[in-house]
Write a protein that holds these residues in place. Structure first.
Motif, mmCIF file in Angstrom:
data_model
loop_
_atom_site.group_PDB
_atom_site.id
_atom_site.type_symbol
_atom_site.label_atom_id
_atom_site.label_comp_id
_atom_site.label_asym_id
_atom_site.label_seq_id
_atom_site.Cartn_x
_atom_site.Cartn_y
_atom_site.Cartn_z
ATOM 1 N N GLN A 168 13.612 64.371 57.310
ATOM 2 C CA GLN A 168 14.646 64.248 56.298
ATOM 3 C C GLN A 168 14.487 62.928 55.566
ATOM 4 O O GLN A 168 14.148 61.913 56.173
ATOM 5 N N LEU A 169 14.736 62.964 54.274
ATOM 6 C CA LEU A 169 14.793 61.762 53.460
ATOM 7 C C LEU A 169 16.193 61.717 52.873
ATOM 8 O O LEU A 169 16.585 62.626 52.144
ATOM 9 N N ASP A 170 16.943 60.704 53.257
ATOM 10 C CA ASP A 170 18.328 60.551 52.806
ATOM 11 C C ASP A 170 19.165 61.788 53.129
ATOM 12 O O ASP A 170 19.977 62.240 52.324
ATOM 13 N N GLY A 171 18.929 62.371 54.310
ATOM 14 C CA GLY A 171 19.721 63.503 54.781
ATOM 15 C C GLY A 171 19.283 64.858 54.255
ATOM 16 O O GLY A 171 19.891 65.872 54.590
ATOM 17 N N VAL A 227 13.731 55.363 60.003
ATOM 18 C CA VAL A 227 13.143 54.166 59.414
ATOM 19 C C VAL A 227 13.771 54.012 58.022
ATOM 20 O O VAL A 227 13.915 54.983 57.284
ATOM 21 N N SER A 228 14.187 52.780 57.707
ATOM 22 C CA SER A 228 14.792 52.473 56.412
ATOM 23 C C SER A 228 13.814 51.646 55.587
ATOM 24 O O SER A 228 13.073 50.833 56.136
ATOM 25 N N PHE A 229 13.856 51.841 54.277
ATOM 26 C CA PHE A 229 12.974 51.077 53.388
ATOM 27 C C PHE A 229 13.524 51.092 51.977
ATOM 28 O O PHE A 229 14.378 51.900 51.625
ATOM 29 N N VAL A 230 13.021 50.172 51.170
ATOM 30 C CA VAL A 230 13.365 50.105 49.749
ATOM 31 C C VAL A 230 12.120 50.483 48.964
ATOM 32 O O VAL A 230 11.029 49.975 49.228
ATOM 33 N N LEU A 231 12.297 51.391 48.020
ATOM 34 C CA LEU A 231 11.203 51.889 47.188
ATOM 35 C C LEU A 231 11.430 51.421 45.758
ATOM 36 O O LEU A 231 12.486 51.659 45.179
ATOM 37 N N ASP A 232 10.461 50.729 45.181
ATOM 38 C CA ASP A 232 10.551 50.267 43.796
ATOM 39 C C ASP A 232 9.966 51.312 42.858
ATOM 40 O O ASP A 232 9.186 52.172 43.274
ATOM 41 N N LYS A 233 10.293 51.199 41.578
ATOM 42 C CA LYS A 233 9.723 52.092 40.560
ATOM 43 C C LYS A 233 8.204 51.951 40.575
ATOM 44 O O LYS A 233 7.677 50.845 40.608
ATOM 45 N N GLY A 234 7.504 53.069 40.591
ATOM 46 C CA GLY A 234 6.050 53.065 40.564
ATOM 47 C C GLY A 234 5.384 52.738 41.890
ATOM 48 O O GLY A 234 4.163 52.764 42.001
ATOM 49 N N GLU A 235 6.159 52.474 42.931
ATOM 50 C CA GLU A 235 5.612 52.080 44.243
ATOM 51 C C GLU A 235 5.338 53.307 45.108
ATOM 52 O O GLU A 235 6.003 54.335 44.988
ATOM 53 N N THR A 236 4.365 53.176 45.988
ATOM 54 C CA THR A 236 4.073 54.210 46.982
ATOM 55 C C THR A 236 4.269 53.612 48.369
ATOM 56 O O THR A 236 3.766 52.536 48.658
ATOM 57 N N LYS A 237 5.028 54.316 49.200
ATOM 58 C CA LYS A 237 5.241 53.932 50.597
ATOM 59 C C LYS A 237 4.618 55.013 51.477
ATOM 60 O O LYS A 237 4.480 56.169 51.074
ATOM 61 N N ALA A 256 1.004 62.313 38.132
ATOM 62 C CA ALA A 256 1.439 60.928 37.939
ATOM 63 C C ALA A 256 2.942 60.834 38.189
ATOM 64 O O ALA A 256 3.688 61.806 37.999
ATOM 65 N N LEU A 257 3.359 59.672 38.626
ATOM 66 C CA LEU A 257 4.789 59.430 38.868
ATOM 67 C C LEU A 257 5.556 59.335 37.558
ATOM 68 O O LEU A 257 5.033 58.828 36.560
ATOM 69 N N LYS A 258 6.813 59.768 37.571
ATOM 70 C CA LYS A 258 7.706 59.527 36.438
ATOM 71 C C LYS A 258 8.054 58.038 36.457
ATOM 72 O O LYS A 258 8.028 57.394 37.513
ATOM 73 N N ALA A 259 8.404 57.502 35.322
ATOM 74 C CA ALA A 259 8.625 56.060 35.181
ATOM 75 C C ALA A 259 9.695 55.497 36.113
ATOM 76 O O ALA A 259 9.605 54.351 36.550
ATOM 77 N N ASP A 260 10.699 56.275 36.435
ATOM 78 C CA ASP A 260 11.809 55.763 37.250
ATOM 79 C C ASP A 260 11.702 56.143 38.728
ATOM 80 O O ASP A 260 12.654 55.986 39.479
ATOM 81 N N GLN A 261 10.541 56.626 39.168
ATOM 82 C CA GLN A 261 10.394 57.098 40.538
ATOM 83 C C GLN A 261 9.338 56.328 41.316
ATOM 84 O O GLN A 261 8.522 55.605 40.750
ATOM 85 N N GLY A 262 9.377 56.538 42.626
ATOM 86 C CA GLY A 262 8.344 56.070 43.532
ATOM 87 C C GLY A 262 7.888 57.262 44.352
ATOM 88 O O GLY A 262 8.466 58.353 44.268
ATOM 89 N N ARG A 263 6.855 57.078 45.153
ATOM 90 C CA ARG A 263 6.299 58.177 45.956
ATOM 91 C C ARG A 263 6.281 57.759 47.417
ATOM 92 O O ARG A 263 5.934 56.632 47.749
ATOM 93 N N TYR A 270 13.721 58.717 43.545
ATOM 94 C CA TYR A 270 14.229 57.577 42.780
ATOM 95 C C TYR A 270 13.974 56.257 43.521
ATOM 96 O O TYR A 270 13.834 56.226 44.739
ATOM 97 N N ALA A 271 13.904 55.196 42.745
ATOM 98 C CA ALA A 271 13.772 53.858 43.324
ATOM 99 C C ALA A 271 15.094 53.476 43.992
ATOM 100 O O ALA A 271 16.165 53.908 43.572
ATOM 101 N N GLY A 272 14.990 52.701 45.062
ATOM 102 C CA GLY A 272 16.192 52.252 45.762
ATOM 103 C C GLY A 272 16.010 52.315 47.264
ATOM 104 O O GLY A 272 14.893 52.467 47.773
ATOM 105 N N SER A 273 17.120 52.224 47.988
ATOM 106 C CA SER A 273 17.108 52.247 49.454
ATOM 107 C C SER A 273 17.051 53.682 49.958
ATOM 108 O O SER A 273 17.730 54.563 49.413
ATOM 109 N N HIS A 274 16.255 53.893 51.007
ATOM 110 C CA HIS A 274 16.079 55.225 51.576
ATOM 111 C C HIS A 274 16.037 55.156 53.092
ATOM 112 O O HIS A 274 15.689 54.122 53.669
ATOM 113 N N VAL A 275 16.355 56.298 53.718
ATOM 114 C CA VAL A 275 16.255 56.447 55.166
ATOM 115 C C VAL A 275 15.497 57.738 55.451
ATOM 116 O O VAL A 275 15.880 58.803 54.973
ATOM 117 N N ALA A 276 14.414 57.624 56.213
ATOM 118 C CA ALA A 276 13.657 58.798 56.663
ATOM 119 C C ALA A 276 13.955 58.988 58.136
ATOM 120 O O ALA A 276 14.016 58.010 58.890
#
Length: 147
Positions: A60-63, A96-106, A34-41, A80-86
């Motif tokens: 790479q994810l965020d370098g 590709v850039s995206f925003v990941l919310d807490k509990g979200e899966t991209k 299960a995901l930690k409360a402050d993370q996304g997958r 962590y939730a927030g803006s990311h670059v893969a």
């Protein structure tokens, strides 16, 4: 003519060795924690295709290198939730850039396109319905233990 036949068989065997060989998604899915409360997958995956079968560039994810783009394989990263670059790189870098919310899966699908000397591996965001359909055929290639 026999030489061509043997060459074709040899090529097929060589490329078969490039495919991912871990447990299939359906087998490994139940072992995903299960995901930690402050993370996304973020799931990274690449469908099976003969185009660029031997290419396995780093993703790479965020370098930070988090895995490789294997033909027929997938892995996931909890972050962590927030803006990311893969990004992936062969002779060209694709992002590709995206925003990941807490509990979200991209879902980030990588695919091979033609390049000048080497194929380019291009990451793209994919919707959950399409990704789950694609993942069902793929093998786990991550470093986390999948049972």
């Amino acid at each position: 003519m026999k030489l061509m036949k043997f060459a074709a068989i040899g090529l097929a065997l060589a490329l078969t060795g490039c495919a991912a060989t871990g447990p299939k998604f359906a087998e490994a899915e139940s072992a995903v924690p299960a995901l930690k409360a402050d993370q996304g997958r973020v799931y990274f995956y690449r469908n099976s295709s003969m185009l660029g079968a031997a290419l396995k560039p780093a993703i790479q994810l965020d370098g930070i290198e988090v895995g490789n783009s294997h033909q027929g394989g997938y892995f996931y990263v909890d972050t962590y939730a927030g803006s990311h670059v893969a990004q992936t790189s062969t002779e060209a870098t694709n992002k590709v850039s995206f925003v990941l919310d807490k509990g979200e899966t991209k879902y980030v699908r990588t695919s091979v396109s033609m390049g000048l000397m080497v194929g380019h591996v291009v990451p793209e965001l994919v919707g959950a319905d399409q990704a789950r359909k694609d993942l069902s055929e793929l093998s786990y290639t991550g470093t986390k233990a999948a049972k």
